[in-house]
Design a protein around this motif. Sequence first.
Motif, short mmCIF file in Angstrom:
data_model
loop_
_atom_site.label_atom_id
_atom_site.label_comp_id
_atom_site.label_asym_id
_atom_site.label_seq_id
_atom_site.Cartn_x
_atom_site.Cartn_y
_atom_site.Cartn_z
N HIS A 135 -2.67 4.26 5.70
CA HIS A 135 -2.04 4.42 4.40
C HIS A 135 -2.59 5.68 3.76
N LEU A 165 0.84 -1.19 0.00
CA LEU A 165 0.00 0.00 0.00
C LEU A 165 0.88 1.25 0.00
N ASN A 166 0.38 2.31 -0.57
CA ASN A 166 1.12 3.56 -0.64
C ASN A 166 1.23 4.22 0.75
N ASP A 226 -3.87 7.00 0.06
CA ASP A 226 -4.18 6.69 -1.33
C ASP A 226 -5.31 7.61 -1.79
N ASN A 260 -7.52 4.91 5.48
CA ASN A 260 -6.85 5.70 4.45
C ASN A 260 -6.84 7.16 4.91
#
Length: 190
Positions: free
Chosen positions: A64, A31-32, A66, A95
């Motif tokens: 994360h 994951l970013n 995104d 997120n």
Amino acid sequence: MPQELENNLIEIIENDIWMTNILKIVRDLNLNDCWIGAGFVRNKIWDKKHGKYRTELNDIDVIHFDKLNPSKKYDLQIENKLKKLNSNLNWSVKNQARMHIRNGHQPYTNCKHAISFWPETATAIAVRLNNKNKVEFIAPYGLEDLFNLLVRPTPKFNLTIYHARIKNKRWKEKWSKLEIETRYNDKFDK
């Protein structure tokens, strides 16, 4: 940030097989800007400073960033994937590209920016394992409060909510050496 504290944090986590296994699971999701934060790090250091083995965690906070897929549904899909990989843990995936909406803030730019809005300086720390199996961390307020067992609000967090959180968490009962501050400190910019 004192290098000694950085080295100490990294060493403590890298020497904990349970933690590094969890970090590997999360890393392998690719994951970013992905980290594990909050109690996962905070409790480990507080336990170490109190001579305890491991205080049970309510959850594993995976964050994360995104912007392309900010839906809660996507985070639930990631949680379900994590549950299949390790069903013994209570995974919580958020997120940070959407969390500003819930918190009434301007959009966050990345995870480090997002966690600067978390409740306590000792909680606003996250770690991850890189591809060389080395621990990396982000800590917008440094590591001093965490290692000095000092609980203080971050300058960007609501004090009323902070006080309720301190009362509800009952941390002083679990970690008797904690020093809990009730107001902002001039050490950090507001």
